[in-house]
Design an enzyme around this catalytic site. Structure first.
Site, PDB file in Angstrom:
ATOM      1  N   ASP A  89       0.845  -1.182   0.000  1.00  0.00           N
ATOM      2  CA  ASP A  89       0.000   0.000   0.000  1.00  0.00           C
ATOM      3  C   ASP A  89       0.885   1.239   0.000  1.00  0.00           C
ATOM      4  O   ASP A  89       2.082   1.169   0.265  1.00  0.00           O
ATOM      5  CB  ASP A  89      -0.984  -0.013   1.165  1.00  0.00           C
ATOM      6  CG  ASP A  89      -0.317  -0.043   2.525  1.00  0.00           C
ATOM      7  OD1 ASP A  89       0.893   0.187   2.595  1.00  0.00           O
ATOM      8  OD2 ASP A  89      -1.022  -0.284   3.516  1.00  0.00           O
ATOM      9  N   SER A  90       0.294   2.378  -0.318  1.00  0.00           N
ATOM     10  CA  SER A  90       1.099   3.570  -0.606  1.00  0.00           C
ATOM     11  C   SER A  90       1.597   4.283   0.634  1.00  0.00           C
ATOM     12  O   SER A  90       2.474   5.139   0.543  1.00  0.00           O
ATOM     13  CB  SER A  90       0.272   4.552  -1.436  1.00  0.00           C
ATOM     14  OG  SER A  90      -0.798   5.068  -0.652  1.00  0.00           O
ATOM     15  N   PHE A  93      -2.718   5.895   4.237  1.00  0.00           N
ATOM     16  CA  PHE A  93      -3.564   5.642   5.405  1.00  0.00           C
ATOM     17  C   PHE A  93      -2.752   5.745   6.692  1.00  0.00           C
ATOM     18  O   PHE A  93      -3.208   6.314   7.686  1.00  0.00           O
ATOM     19  CB  PHE A  93      -4.210   4.261   5.290  1.00  0.00           C
ATOM     20  CG  PHE A  93      -5.036   3.888   6.491  1.00  0.00           C
ATOM     21  CD1 PHE A  93      -6.331   4.363   6.639  1.00  0.00           C
ATOM     22  CD2 PHE A  93      -4.520   3.071   7.491  1.00  0.00           C
ATOM     23  CE1 PHE A  93      -7.097   4.027   7.752  1.00  0.00           C
ATOM     24  CE2 PHE A  93      -5.269   2.732   8.602  1.00  0.00           C
ATOM     25  CZ  PHE A  93      -6.559   3.213   8.732  1.00  0.00           C
ATOM     26  N   ASP A 143      -3.062   8.326  -1.652  1.00  0.00           N
ATOM     27  CA  ASP A 143      -4.365   8.958  -1.512  1.00  0.00           C
ATOM     28  C   ASP A 143      -4.495   9.542  -0.123  1.00  0.00           C
ATOM     29  O   ASP A 143      -3.640   9.326   0.733  1.00  0.00           O
ATOM     30  CB  ASP A 143      -5.491   7.951  -1.768  1.00  0.00           C
ATOM     31  CG  ASP A 143      -5.523   6.848  -0.714  1.00  0.00           C
ATOM     32  OD1 ASP A 143      -4.440   6.491  -0.199  1.00  0.00           O
ATOM     33  OD2 ASP A 143      -6.607   6.332  -0.403  1.00  0.00           O
ATOM     34  N   GLN A 188     -12.160   6.941  -3.587  1.00  0.00           N
ATOM     35  CA  GLN A 188     -12.495   7.560  -2.307  1.00  0.00           C
ATOM     36  C   GLN A 188     -13.854   8.240  -2.415  1.00  0.00           C
ATOM     37  O   GLN A 188     -14.522   8.139  -3.440  1.00  0.00           O
ATOM     38  CB  GLN A 188     -11.395   8.544  -1.897  1.00  0.00           C
ATOM     39  CG  GLN A 188     -10.088   7.890  -1.465  1.00  0.00           C
ATOM     40  CD  GLN A 188     -10.210   7.155  -0.132  1.00  0.00           C
ATOM     41  OE1 GLN A 188     -11.243   7.191   0.542  1.00  0.00           O
ATOM     42  NE2 GLN A 188      -9.135   6.469   0.258  1.00  0.00           N
ATOM     43  N   GLY A 215     -10.969   3.826   2.140  1.00  0.00           N
ATOM     44  CA  GLY A 215     -11.702   4.693   3.048  1.00  0.00           C
ATOM     45  C   GLY A 215     -12.952   4.082   3.627  1.00  0.00           C
ATOM     46  O   GLY A 215     -13.855   4.800   4.073  1.00  0.00           O
ATOM     47  N   ASP A 265      -7.634  -7.417   2.288  1.00  0.00           N
ATOM     48  CA  ASP A 265      -6.548  -7.561   3.257  1.00  0.00           C
ATOM     49  C   ASP A 265      -7.063  -7.086   4.599  1.00  0.00           C
ATOM     50  O   ASP A 265      -7.957  -6.246   4.672  1.00  0.00           O
ATOM     51  CB  ASP A 265      -5.324  -6.729   2.856  1.00  0.00           C
ATOM     52  CG  ASP A 265      -5.496  -5.260   3.242  1.00  0.00           C
ATOM     53  OD1 ASP A 265      -4.986  -4.855   4.308  1.00  0.00           O
ATOM     54  OD2 ASP A 265      -6.160  -4.509   2.493  1.00  0.00           O
TER      55      ASP A 265
END
Length: 374
Positions: A89-90, A93, A143, A188, A215, A265
């Site tokens: 993941d980026s 979050f 994001d 999102q 989200g 996940d």
């Protein structure tokens, strides 16, 4: 990367996702190895449960040990000893949830490391660069994730910023396309149907290799999450995988597959295992409870997992109550195995076009509850 839909049953989909490090059977559940490690579980045990793909975290790995160091050591697969596909993941979050001191603007996110307080800048381009250095098979766009409930104006602002960041991530990622790696966009829009639809349509127009729904499972009721999936999934291309991020419970998985989701996940299997909770065919079993103290039975004599099939409940209870590491390890393996068995059953049911009946049977078995000791 190539996604091949193989069968449908209603909206539920069966498929395969080809990556540079192997094939992922979908619907798939990805165990979470946040810091390039599955807490208390060896990678060969993860593979033996039937997992095809795992997830690691950009935020944590960029702070420690560092993406450049991992690249020098041969990339994330070699570094952590997992030969199968990896999704990273980026980090967006985690920046929002773990960093109290942060600034979000058009350029990206500036925050203080939770490890040493150092100032770190994460732009969309840097998020892609880090994931390239890690060498993951599937990368995620940067994001901004807003916790729910939130004001519509705030959800709207974050959604539009995420769209602009998606365009920048895609431009930065394009040189990687010949390698077979993939970049997924993230829809999102919080709990607002109109914003979710606008986000999905805009991202589809940009033409990503896969699409995530982000989200959700951040404080809203399950019914709200499912309603958002129902609005978004039909807008996404049928020839691309759909990934619901950070979800969830076994019930979440069944109901989301029924709405067209392909990938999931969640940290629940290992996190709850460390706290004494085991997932079984008959629902969750809390091994901390005193009623297990003299119960010689295993968790589930029919489970494909050796630990669930052979280790006495009394021993598991003792390990958990004594705070022995082995107890957390055992239950983490049991739970990862249960989630994979659940997905295997889902895939088989879709292939045989009996998914609705299968889901009803699984849910009914949960409702029966754990069988009490004689």
């Amino acid at each position: 990367m190539k996604f091949t839909p193989l069968a449908t049953d209603g909206v539920a989909r069966l498929g395969t996702l080809e990556t540079p490090h192997g094939i992922v059977r979908t619907p798939a559940f990805m165990p979470v190895g946040t810091q390039a490690a599955m807490k208390g579980v060896h990678w060969h045990e993860v593979r033996e449960t039937g997992a095809d793909i795992v997830l690691s975290n950009t935020y944590h790995l960029m702070l420690r040990p560092g993406a450049e160091r991992i690249a020098r050591l041969g990339g994330l697969h070699a570094f952590m000893g997992w030969s199968g596909p990896i999704l990273t993941d980026s980090g967006g979050f985690q920046v929002m949830s773990l960093s109290e001191l942060r600034k979000v603007d058009e350029s990206g996110v500036t925050f203080r490391s939770h490890i040493d307080g150092a100032t770190v800048v994460l732009s969309p381009e840097r998020a892609v660069e880090i994931q390239r250095l890690l060498g993951s098979d599937i990368a995620m766009q940067l994001d901004e994730c807003v916790a729910l409930p939130a004001e519509r104006a705030e959800i709207d602002r974050a959604m539009r910023l995420s769209l602009r960041w998606a365009e920048r991530c895609k431009r930065a990622f394009e040189p990687d396309l010949p390698s077979g790696r993939a970049l997924f966009a993230i829809v999102q829009g919080g709990d607002d149907v109109v914003l979710r639809q606008e986000s999905a349509r805009a991202l589809v127009a940009m033409d990503f290799q896969g699409y995530a729904i982000g989200g959700l499972a951040v404080g809203e009721p399950q019914a709200t999450m499912l309603a958002m999936i129902e609005e978004v999934a039909p807008l996404l291309p049928t020839d691309r995988p759909r990934y619901l991020m950070g979800v969830g419970t076994p019930d979440d998985l069944l109901k989301s597959v029924a709405r067209g989701v392909d990938m999931f996940d969640c940290v629940l299997p290992t996190r709850n295992g460390r706290h004494g909770l085991a997932y079984t065919r008959r629902g969750p079993v809390n091994l901390k409870n005193a009623r297990h103290a003299e119960d010689p039975r295993p968790l589930d004599p029919e489970s494909p997992c050796r630990i669930a099939r052979e280790v006495p409940r009394a021993y598991l209870h003792h390990l958990i109550r004594a705070n022995e590491t082995l107890g957390a390890m055992y239950l983490s393996v049991v739970n990862i195995a249960y989630f994979q068995t659940l997905m295997q059953g889902i895939r088989a049911a879709i292939a045989e076009r009996r998914f609705a009946d299968h889901a009803a049977q699984v849910t009914a078995t949960w409702a029966q509850g754990d069988v009490p000791a004689l």
